[in-house]
Design a protein around this motif. Structure first.
Motif, PDB file in Angstrom:
ATOM      1  N   ILE A 153       0.848  -1.201   0.000  1.00 47.34           N
ATOM      2  CA  ILE A 153       0.000   0.000   0.000  1.00 47.34           C
ATOM      3  C   ILE A 153       0.879   1.244   0.000  1.00 47.34           C
ATOM      4  N   GLU A 154       0.534   2.228  -0.826  1.00 50.21           N
ATOM      5  CA  GLU A 154       1.331   3.447  -0.919  1.00 50.21           C
ATOM      6  C   GLU A 154       1.370   4.172   0.429  1.00 50.21           C
ATOM      7  N   PRO A 155       2.485   4.816   0.771  1.00 47.88           N
ATOM      8  CA  PRO A 155       2.656   5.424   2.095  1.00 47.88           C
ATOM      9  C   PRO A 155       1.647   6.509   2.429  1.00 47.88           C
ATOM     10  N   ASP A 156       1.084   7.176   1.409  1.00 46.34           N
ATOM     11  CA  ASP A 156       0.137   8.254   1.683  1.00 46.34           C
ATOM     12  C   ASP A 156      -1.312   7.815   1.479  1.00 46.34           C
ATOM     13  N   CYS A 157      -1.562   6.518   1.547  1.00 45.65           N
ATOM     14  CA  CYS A 157      -2.920   5.992   1.355  1.00 45.65           C
ATOM     15  C   CYS A 157      -3.860   6.589   2.402  1.00 45.65           C
ATOM     16  N   GLU A 158      -5.044   7.003   1.950  1.00 42.02           N
ATOM     17  CA  GLU A 158      -6.009   7.625   2.855  1.00 42.02           C
ATOM     18  C   GLU A 158      -6.611   6.614   3.816  1.00 42.02           C
ATOM     19  N   SER A 159      -6.958   5.413   3.315  1.00 43.62           N
ATOM     20  CA  SER A 159      -7.604   4.411   4.160  1.00 43.62           C
ATOM     21  C   SER A 159      -7.005   3.033   3.921  1.00 43.62           C
ATOM     22  N   VAL A 160      -6.172   2.582   4.838  1.00 41.71           N
ATOM     23  CA  VAL A 160      -5.582   1.246   4.748  1.00 41.71           C
ATOM     24  C   VAL A 160      -6.674   0.193   4.897  1.00 41.71           C
ATOM     25  N   THR A 161      -7.646   0.454   5.775  1.00 40.61           N
ATOM     26  CA  THR A 161      -8.750  -0.482   5.976  1.00 40.61           C
ATOM     27  C   THR A 161      -9.476  -0.760   4.666  1.00 40.61           C
ATOM     28  N   GLN A 162      -9.816   0.295   3.944  1.00 39.49           N
ATOM     29  CA  GLN A 162     -10.528   0.136   2.682  1.00 39.49           C
ATOM     30  C   GLN A 162      -9.660  -0.548   1.641  1.00 39.49           C
ATOM     31  N   ARG A 163      -8.371  -0.219   1.603  1.00 41.07           N
ATOM     32  CA  ARG A 163      -7.469  -0.809   0.610  1.00 41.07           C
ATOM     33  C   ARG A 163      -7.323  -2.313   0.844  1.00 41.07           C
ATOM     34  N   LEU A 164      -7.217  -2.731   2.092  1.00 42.76           N
ATOM     35  CA  LEU A 164      -7.099  -4.161   2.382  1.00 42.76           C
ATOM     36  C   LEU A 164      -8.375  -4.903   2.012  1.00 42.76           C
ATOM     37  N   LEU A 165      -9.510  -4.242   2.183  1.00 42.24           N
ATOM     38  CA  LEU A 165     -10.774  -4.850   1.771  1.00 42.24           C
ATOM     39  C   LEU A 165     -10.825  -4.985   0.255  1.00 42.24           C
ATOM     40  N   ASP A 166     -10.457  -3.930  -0.458  1.00 39.25           N
ATOM     41  CA  ASP A 166     -10.550  -3.924  -1.916  1.00 39.25           C
ATOM     42  C   ASP A 166      -9.550  -4.881  -2.568  1.00 39.25           C
ATOM     43  N   LYS A 167      -8.334  -4.941  -2.041  1.00 35.56           N
ATOM     44  CA  LYS A 167      -7.259  -5.686  -2.698  1.00 35.56           C
ATOM     45  C   LYS A 167      -7.177  -7.150  -2.292  1.00 35.56           C
ATOM     46  N   VAL A 168      -7.396  -7.434  -1.027  1.00 33.17           N
ATOM     47  CA  VAL A 168      -7.226  -8.817  -0.566  1.00 33.17           C
ATOM     48  C   VAL A 168      -8.450  -9.349   0.170  1.00 33.17           C
ATOM     49  N   GLY A 169      -9.512  -8.564   0.235  1.00 29.60           N
ATOM     50  CA  GLY A 169     -10.755  -9.042   0.812  1.00 29.60           C
ATOM     51  C   GLY A 169     -10.761  -9.198   2.320  1.00 29.60           C
ATOM     52  N   VAL A 170      -9.853  -8.508   3.013  1.00 32.09           N
ATOM     53  CA  VAL A 170      -9.813  -8.589   4.472  1.00 32.09           C
ATOM     54  C   VAL A 170     -10.842  -7.631   5.059  1.00 32.09           C
ATOM     55  N   VAL A 171     -11.767  -8.179   5.839  1.00 36.34           N
ATOM     56  CA  VAL A 171     -12.795  -7.369   6.481  1.00 36.34           C
ATOM     57  C   VAL A 171     -12.443  -7.212   7.958  1.00 36.34           C
ATOM     58  N   PHE A 172     -12.321  -5.974   8.416  1.00 36.32           N
ATOM     59  CA  PHE A 172     -12.084  -5.707   9.833  1.00 36.32           C
ATOM     60  C   PHE A 172     -13.438  -5.805  10.533  1.00 36.32           C
ATOM     61  N   ALA A 173     -13.722  -6.974  11.104  1.00 32.21           N
ATOM     62  CA  ALA A 173     -15.077  -7.274  11.561  1.00 32.21           C
ATOM     63  C   ALA A 173     -15.313  -6.989  13.037  1.00 32.21           C
ATOM     64  N   HIS A 174     -14.292  -7.132  13.865  1.00 31.21           N
ATOM     65  CA  HIS A 174     -14.464  -6.980  15.312  1.00 31.21           C
ATOM     66  C   HIS A 174     -13.321  -6.155  15.879  1.00 31.21           C
ATOM     67  N   GLY A 175     -13.634  -5.380  16.894  1.00 28.06           N
ATOM     68  CA  GLY A 175     -12.585  -4.579  17.526  1.00 28.06           C
ATOM     69  C   GLY A 175     -12.801  -4.481  19.027  1.00 28.06           C
ATOM     70  N   GLU A 176     -11.709  -4.489  19.765  1.00 26.77           N
ATOM     71  CA  GLU A 176     -11.747  -4.231  21.201  1.00 26.77           C
ATOM     72  C   GLU A 176     -10.892  -3.006  21.456  1.00 26.77           C
ATOM     73  N   HIS A 177     -11.409  -2.058  22.237  1.00 25.52           N
ATOM     74  CA  HIS A 177     -10.735  -0.783  22.407  1.00 25.52           C
ATOM     75  C   HIS A 177     -10.569  -0.441  23.879  1.00 25.52           C
ATOM     76  N   VAL A 178      -9.400   0.010  24.240  1.00 26.44           N
ATOM     77  CA  VAL A 178      -9.124   0.490  25.591  1.00 26.44           C
ATOM     78  C   VAL A 178      -8.710   1.953  25.458  1.00 26.44           C
ATOM     79  N   ILE A 179      -9.398   2.839  26.186  1.00 23.29           N
ATOM     80  CA  ILE A 179      -9.173   4.277  26.045  1.00 23.29           C
ATOM     81  C   ILE A 179      -8.642   4.848  27.351  1.00 23.29           C
ATOM     82  N   ASP A 180      -7.555   5.621  27.238  1.00 25.86           N
ATOM     83  CA  ASP A 180      -7.014   6.328  28.390  1.00 25.86           C
ATOM     84  C   ASP A 180      -6.286   7.577  27.891  1.00 25.86           C
TER      85      ASP A 180
END
Length: 246
Positions: A153-180
């Motif tokens: 992926i080019e270094p200035d890509c706007e959305s890596v998430t979208q690029r991975l979905l478009d190019k290799v079909g990887v869906v970011f389906a679940h996330g766990e977040h810790v905020i501090d």
């Protein structure tokens, strides 16, 4: 290209942020919005549903929706893609890779990505911008199985998430977040354009694909004043869990 209801939701967000519809005021009726945007009422309802989910407008149907807030906010369902959230809210997101390296997984990497200690991972430090200003530092560690795709992926890509979905079909389906919070160190301060010691909002997240396979874990640090986070809970659903500071 975004769906029509997403475009309408984005335009309404911008109008709310701009003060066209002040907090406590009311949006036009569904019929008026449908006529304004030349779409069906069903499309308008989809757009309004997104604003309701974000806490920007009230959920009562059959009348004009009340504006509840105008702060730039990001819901937990959108945490996986900063760029997608920014675009939907009418803002311009940018990305710039500062550092990238293959390295053996540390103990923390191995724990979060469910890998053997020492397995190869890809580390990426990226500065994200919002409307021309630095907004976020992403220190992301990718599991070895996705590293090749990320490196292409080019270094200035706007959305890596979208690029991975478009190019290799990887869906970011679940996330766990810790905020501090934490104080900006020397490098954070330099990259974000703030003083050393400035408090930063930190979100540590682990993202997995549909089958539960970890894709990445990241330490994201937000410059003050860039975003806020909202949590919607009720007696029947409470996604918020308190825990001692680490």
């Amino acid at each position: 290209m975004a769906a029509r209801h997403e475009q309408i939701a984005g335009e309404l967000r911008v109008a709310i942020d701009r003060g066209d519809y002040p907090v406590g005021g009311r949006l036009p009726t569904e019929g008026e919005l449908a006529e304004q945007y030349e779409v069906s009422r069903g499309t308008v309802r989809q757009a309004l549903a997104a604003l309701v989910a974000e806490g920007l407008v009230g959920s009562r149907q059959g009348t004009r929706r009340v504006v509840l807030g105008a702060r730039r906010s990001q819901s937990f369902t959108e945490l996986r893609s900063f760029a997608q959230w920014a675009r939907a809210a009418g803002h311009k997101a940018t990305g710039r890779v500062v550092e990238t390296a293959r390295r053996p997984a540390s103990t923390e990497d191995a724990l979060r990505l469910q890998l053997p200690t020492g397995a190869e991972v890809l580390y990426v430090l990226r500065v994200r911008g919002l409307d021309g200003q630095p907004a976020l530092l992403e220190r992301t560690v990718y599991a070895g199985w996705i590293a090749d795709a990320v490196e292409r992926i080019e270094p200035d890509c706007e959305s890596v998430t979208q690029r991975l979905l478009d190019k290799v079909g990887v869906v970011f389906a679940h996330g766990e977040h810790v905020i501090d919070t934490l104080a900006a160190g020397t490098r954070d301060a330099e990259l974000l354009g703030v003083r050393r010691g400035t408090p930063l909002l930190r979100v540590r997240r682990v993202t997995t694909a549909h089958a539960g396979r970890p894709v990445e874990w990241s330490d994201d640090r937000y410059r003050p004043g860039t975003v806020t986070f909202r949590i919607h809970n009720s007696i029947g659903a409470n996604p918020l869990v308190r825990q001692p500071g680490e």
